[in-house]
Motif scaffolding. Structure first.
Motif, PDB file in Angstrom:
ATOM      1  N   GLY A 145       8.795  31.294 -28.389  1.00 21.69           N
ATOM      2  CA  GLY A 145       9.349  32.639 -28.430  1.00 21.69           C
ATOM      3  C   GLY A 145       9.127  33.382 -29.730  1.00 21.69           C
ATOM      4  O   GLY A 145       9.471  34.559 -29.849  1.00 21.69           O
ATOM      5  N   ALA A 146       8.544  32.724 -30.726  1.00 22.20           N
ATOM      6  CA  ALA A 146       8.350  33.388 -32.018  1.00 22.20           C
ATOM      7  C   ALA A 146       7.180  34.367 -31.982  1.00 22.20           C
ATOM      8  O   ALA A 146       7.174  35.367 -32.697  1.00 22.20           O
ATOM      9  CB  ALA A 146       8.123  32.351 -33.119  1.00 22.20           C
ATOM     10  N   ILE A 147       6.201  34.067 -31.143  1.00 22.24           N
ATOM     11  CA  ILE A 147       5.002  34.901 -31.041  1.00 22.24           C
ATOM     12  C   ILE A 147       4.852  35.338 -29.587  1.00 22.24           C
ATOM     13  O   ILE A 147       5.177  34.595 -28.660  1.00 22.24           O
ATOM     14  CB  ILE A 147       3.730  34.089 -31.444  1.00 22.24           C
ATOM     15  CG1 ILE A 147       3.884  33.468 -32.836  1.00 22.24           C
ATOM     16  CG2 ILE A 147       2.469  34.935 -31.348  1.00 22.24           C
ATOM     17  CD1 ILE A 147       3.793  34.440 -33.969  1.00 22.24           C
ATOM     18  N   GLU A 148       4.340  36.548 -29.419  1.00 23.67           N
ATOM     19  CA  GLU A 148       4.120  37.079 -28.081  1.00 23.67           C
ATOM     20  C   GLU A 148       2.776  37.803 -28.083  1.00 23.67           C
ATOM     21  O   GLU A 148       2.450  38.494 -29.047  1.00 23.67           O
ATOM     22  CB  GLU A 148       5.271  38.048 -27.791  1.00 23.67           C
ATOM     23  CG  GLU A 148       5.149  38.957 -26.611  1.00 23.67           C
ATOM     24  CD  GLU A 148       6.329  39.947 -26.583  1.00 23.67           C
ATOM     25  OE1 GLU A 148       7.399  39.580 -26.087  1.00 23.67           O
ATOM     26  OE2 GLU A 148       6.163  41.075 -27.092  1.00 23.67           O
ATOM     27  N   LEU A 149       1.987  37.613 -27.048  1.00 24.85           N
ATOM     28  CA  LEU A 149       0.743  38.381 -26.926  1.00 24.85           C
ATOM     29  C   LEU A 149       1.024  39.616 -26.097  1.00 24.85           C
ATOM     30  O   LEU A 149       1.680  39.543 -25.065  1.00 24.85           O
ATOM     31  CB  LEU A 149      -0.358  37.560 -26.233  1.00 24.85           C
ATOM     32  CG  LEU A 149      -0.778  36.236 -26.862  1.00 24.85           C
ATOM     33  CD1 LEU A 149      -2.024  35.702 -26.147  1.00 24.85           C
ATOM     34  CD2 LEU A 149      -1.056  36.396 -28.356  1.00 24.85           C
ATOM     35  N   GLU A 150       0.510  40.757 -26.561  1.00 28.11           N
ATOM     36  CA  GLU A 150       0.633  41.984 -25.780  1.00 28.11           C
ATOM     37  C   GLU A 150      -0.741  42.353 -25.238  1.00 28.11           C
ATOM     38  O   GLU A 150      -1.681  42.583 -25.988  1.00 28.11           O
ATOM     39  CB  GLU A 150       1.211  43.125 -26.641  1.00 28.11           C
ATOM     40  CG  GLU A 150       1.373  44.413 -25.830  1.00 28.11           C
ATOM     41  CD  GLU A 150       2.088  45.529 -26.574  1.00 28.11           C
ATOM     42  OE1 GLU A 150       3.008  45.227 -27.367  1.00 28.11           O
ATOM     43  OE2 GLU A 150       1.709  46.695 -26.375  1.00 28.11           O
ATOM     44  N   LEU A 151      -0.826  42.371 -23.921  1.00 29.41           N
ATOM     45  CA  LEU A 151      -2.092  42.660 -23.251  1.00 29.41           C
ATOM     46  C   LEU A 151      -1.911  43.910 -22.424  1.00 29.41           C
ATOM     47  O   LEU A 151      -0.837  44.133 -21.858  1.00 29.41           O
ATOM     48  CB  LEU A 151      -2.446  41.501 -22.320  1.00 29.41           C
ATOM     49  CG  LEU A 151      -2.397  40.134 -23.008  1.00 29.41           C
ATOM     50  CD1 LEU A 151      -2.186  39.028 -21.998  1.00 29.41           C
ATOM     51  CD2 LEU A 151      -3.670  39.909 -23.806  1.00 29.41           C
ATOM     52  N   SER A 152      -2.946  44.713 -22.329  1.00 26.05           N
ATOM     53  CA  SER A 152      -2.820  45.863 -21.448  1.00 26.05           C
ATOM     54  C   SER A 152      -3.055  45.390 -20.021  1.00 26.05           C
ATOM     55  O   SER A 152      -3.638  44.330 -19.773  1.00 26.05           O
ATOM     56  CB  SER A 152      -3.822  46.946 -21.825  1.00 26.05           C
ATOM     57  OG  SER A 152      -5.110  46.539 -21.428  1.00 26.05           O
ATOM     58  N   GLU A 153      -2.570  46.217 -19.107  1.00 28.02           N
ATOM     59  CA  GLU A 153      -2.757  45.904 -17.708  1.00 28.02           C
ATOM     60  C   GLU A 153      -4.243  45.772 -17.372  1.00 28.02           C
ATOM     61  O   GLU A 153      -4.638  44.907 -16.582  1.00 28.02           O
ATOM     62  CB  GLU A 153      -2.167  47.085 -16.944  1.00 28.02           C
ATOM     63  CG  GLU A 153      -1.545  46.732 -15.678  1.00 28.02           C
ATOM     64  CD  GLU A 153      -1.167  47.997 -14.956  1.00 28.02           C
ATOM     65  OE1 GLU A 153      -0.701  48.959 -15.595  1.00 28.02           O
ATOM     66  OE2 GLU A 153      -1.362  48.012 -13.741  1.00 28.02           O
ATOM     67  N   SER A 154      -5.074  46.603 -17.981  1.00 29.82           N
ATOM     68  CA  SER A 154      -6.499  46.556 -17.643  1.00 29.82           C
ATOM     69  C   SER A 154      -7.143  45.267 -18.166  1.00 29.82           C
ATOM     70  O   SER A 154      -8.046  44.726 -17.539  1.00 29.82           O
ATOM     71  CB  SER A 154      -7.233  47.797 -18.166  1.00 29.82           C
ATOM     72  OG  SER A 154      -7.103  47.900 -19.549  1.00 29.82           O
ATOM     73  N   THR A 155      -6.657  44.763 -19.292  1.00 29.16           N
ATOM     74  CA  THR A 155      -7.158  43.475 -19.786  1.00 29.16           C
ATOM     75  C   THR A 155      -6.823  42.371 -18.789  1.00 29.16           C
ATOM     76  O   THR A 155      -7.674  41.561 -18.426  1.00 29.16           O
ATOM     77  CB  THR A 155      -6.556  43.156 -21.172  1.00 29.16           C
ATOM     78  OG1 THR A 155      -7.093  44.063 -22.119  1.00 29.16           O
ATOM     79  CG2 THR A 155      -6.860  41.732 -21.607  1.00 29.16           C
ATOM     80  N   VAL A 156      -5.584  42.379 -18.335  1.00 25.31           N
ATOM     81  CA  VAL A 156      -5.148  41.337 -17.410  1.00 25.31           C
ATOM     82  C   VAL A 156      -5.895  41.432 -16.077  1.00 25.31           C
ATOM     83  O   VAL A 156      -6.240  40.420 -15.456  1.00 25.31           O
ATOM     84  CB  VAL A 156      -3.621  41.437 -17.190  1.00 25.31           C
ATOM     85  CG1 VAL A 156      -3.176  40.554 -16.051  1.00 25.31           C
ATOM     86  CG2 VAL A 156      -2.884  41.067 -18.470  1.00 25.31           C
ATOM     87  N   MET A 157      -6.174  42.644 -15.623  1.00 24.85           N
ATOM     88  CA  MET A 157      -6.815  42.831 -14.325  1.00 24.85           C
ATOM     89  C   MET A 157      -8.345  42.810 -14.386  1.00 24.85           C
ATOM     90  O   MET A 157      -9.007  42.922 -13.373  1.00 24.85           O
ATOM     91  CB  MET A 157      -6.336  44.139 -13.678  1.00 24.85           C
ATOM     92  CG  MET A 157      -4.867  44.116 -13.268  1.00 24.85           C
ATOM     93  SD  MET A 157      -4.352  42.624 -12.385  1.00 24.85           S
ATOM     94  CE  MET A 157      -5.034  42.969 -10.756  1.00 24.85           C
ATOM     95  N   HIS A 158      -8.925  42.657 -15.587  1.00 24.44           N
ATOM     96  CA  HIS A 158     -10.380  42.622 -15.727  1.00 24.44           C
ATOM     97  C   HIS A 158     -10.955  41.457 -14.928  1.00 24.44           C
ATOM     98  O   HIS A 158     -11.960  41.589 -14.246  1.00 24.44           O
ATOM     99  CB  HIS A 158     -10.755  42.502 -17.211  1.00 24.44           C
ATOM    100  CG  HIS A 158     -12.225  42.449 -17.466  1.00 24.44           C
ATOM    101  ND1 HIS A 158     -12.857  41.324 -17.923  1.00 24.44           N
ATOM    102  CD2 HIS A 158     -13.191  43.387 -17.294  1.00 24.44           C
ATOM    103  CE1 HIS A 158     -14.151  41.569 -18.045  1.00 24.44           C
ATOM    104  NE2 HIS A 158     -14.380  42.823 -17.668  1.00 24.44           N
ATOM    105  N   ASN A 159     -10.288  40.310 -15.023  1.00 25.91           N
ATOM    106  CA  ASN A 159     -10.690  39.121 -14.257  1.00 25.91           C
ATOM    107  C   ASN A 159      -9.409  38.352 -13.931  1.00 25.91           C
ATOM    108  O   ASN A 159      -9.046  37.410 -14.634  1.00 25.91           O
ATOM    109  CB  ASN A 159     -11.665  38.288 -15.093  1.00 25.91           C
ATOM    110  CG  ASN A 159     -12.215  37.109 -14.319  1.00 25.91           C
ATOM    111  OD1 ASN A 159     -11.644  36.697 -13.301  1.00 25.91           O
ATOM    112  ND2 ASN A 159     -13.307  36.551 -14.798  1.00 25.91           N
ATOM    113  N   PRO A 160      -8.711  38.793 -12.872  1.00 28.96           N
ATOM    114  CA  PRO A 160      -7.357  38.297 -12.607  1.00 28.96           C
ATOM    115  C   PRO A 160      -7.254  36.770 -12.501  1.00 28.96           C
ATOM    116  O   PRO A 160      -6.302  36.187 -13.032  1.00 28.96           O
ATOM    117  CB  PRO A 160      -6.990  38.956 -11.274  1.00 28.96           C
ATOM    118  CG  PRO A 160      -7.860  40.158 -11.197  1.00 28.96           C
ATOM    119  CD  PRO A 160      -9.138  39.811 -11.897  1.00 28.96           C
ATOM    120  N   ASN A 161      -8.214  36.137 -11.851  1.00 25.49           N
ATOM    121  CA  ASN A 161      -8.103  34.681 -11.691  1.00 25.49           C
ATOM    122  C   ASN A 161      -8.160  33.970 -13.028  1.00 25.49           C
ATOM    123  O   ASN A 161      -7.397  33.052 -13.315  1.00 25.49           O
ATOM    124  CB  ASN A 161      -9.201  34.158 -10.759  1.00 25.49           C
ATOM    125  CG  ASN A 161      -8.989  34.639  -9.333  1.00 25.49           C
ATOM    126  OD1 ASN A 161      -7.852  34.884  -8.920  1.00 25.49           O
ATOM    127  ND2 ASN A 161     -10.077  34.802  -8.597  1.00 25.49           N
TER     128      ASN A 161
END
Ligand code: G
Ligand code: MN
Length: 258
Positions: free
Chosen positions: A124-140
């Motif tokens: 819980g000390a670190i968190e990655l922030e990704l945009s929706e488009s990053t996550v959906m670029h290659n969902p699998n």
């Protein structure tokens, strides 16, 4: 040499010379307690002063410089986790923005694991922030990466949420802890019926999936009041604090939002 090549060379030198630095913008929960700080990179150019990421991040991505730069940022996040503890804010998460190229880099998870293990970074000390488009670029592939990241105790926030056409399916497919509603959707939410409807449905969908929801880019106390009344779990924005160097950010952490 083209202007672009010159900038690529210059950016490489900037890395070697330590010209990059992190700014931080706090995030507060519904009670006004600071719970996270989003780290945002800046380039302190010796002649041109402070340069925002829009000017150089795309070129870093094209040139491949984003990989060493992204690793440096992850290392900084770990270092600032300890600085937050020293400053008396042990429970505050450091959030790190990550671009698509870095997220999908085959070595990213191993590097993150190395940092977390070496520095003994608690869950819980670190968190990655990704945009929706990053996550959906290659969902699998994203599901695979995110599963491995979460196994390290590193949180996942999906930012700029509500702008992609895939918002709803994103929520159902990928493991995450937190959704950050994009500021374009937060803007005027107290008086704009469309934004209000979108915010309401994002909040209810997220809560249905046991995710917490934060609002980005809160600028007005009316927006803040609406968000609180409608179950939003946390806020970030100019109303509370602008991105600032670490020491300035610490001062903002002490002054809770009204
Ligand atoms: O999308 P992302 O969260 O990475 O964007 C972060 C940027 O958003 C920061 O660089 C910051 O300057 C900007 N930002 C943060 N809060 C606000 C706000 O309340 N209003 C506006 N217009 N921009 C903001
Ligand atoms: Mn962000």
């Amino acid at each position: 040499m083209s202007d672009r090549d010159e900038l690529v060379t210059r950016l490489g030198e900037a890395m070697d010379n330590g010209e990059f630095e992190m700014f931080f913008q706090p995030e507060f929960d519904a009670t006004g307690k600071p719970v996270a700080v989003e780290s945002l990179i800046r380039w302190r150019h010796p002649e041109r002063g402070l340069i925002p990421p829009v000017v150089f991040l795309a070129i870093c991505e094209d040139s491949g410089l984003i990989l060493p730069l992204g690793r440096w940022v992850l290392g900084e996040a770990c270092a600032y986790h300890f600085r937050l503890i020293e400053a008396g804010w042990p429970g505050v998460t450091v959030s790190v923005n990550m671009s698509t190229a870095q997220f999908e880099d085959a070595g990213m998870v191993d590097y993150l694991r190395k940092l977390v293990t070496e520095f003994n970074i608690p869950a819980g000390a670190i968190e990655l922030e990704l945009s929706e488009s990053t996550v959906m670029h290659n969902p699998n592939r994203s599901v695979e990466i995110l599963t491995a990241v979460r196994a390290l105790g590193v949180g996942i926030a999906i930012g700029e949420f509500g702008t992609g056409y895939s918002s709803m399916s994103t929520l159902h497919r990928v493991p995450a802890d937190k959704i950050k509603i994009d500021r374009s959707v937060v803007r005027g939410v107290h008086e704009d019926g469309n934004n209000a409807a979108i915010c309401r449905s994002i909040i209810s969908l997220a809560h249905g999936k046991d995710l917490i929801v934060f609002a980005e880019g809160v600028e007005l106390s009316e927006e803040h009041a609406w968000l609180r009344a409608n179950g939003c779990d946390g806020v970030q924005g100019y109303l509370f604090a602008r991105p600032a160097p670490f020491e300035d950010m610490l001062r903002a952490l002490g002054s809770l939002p009204a």
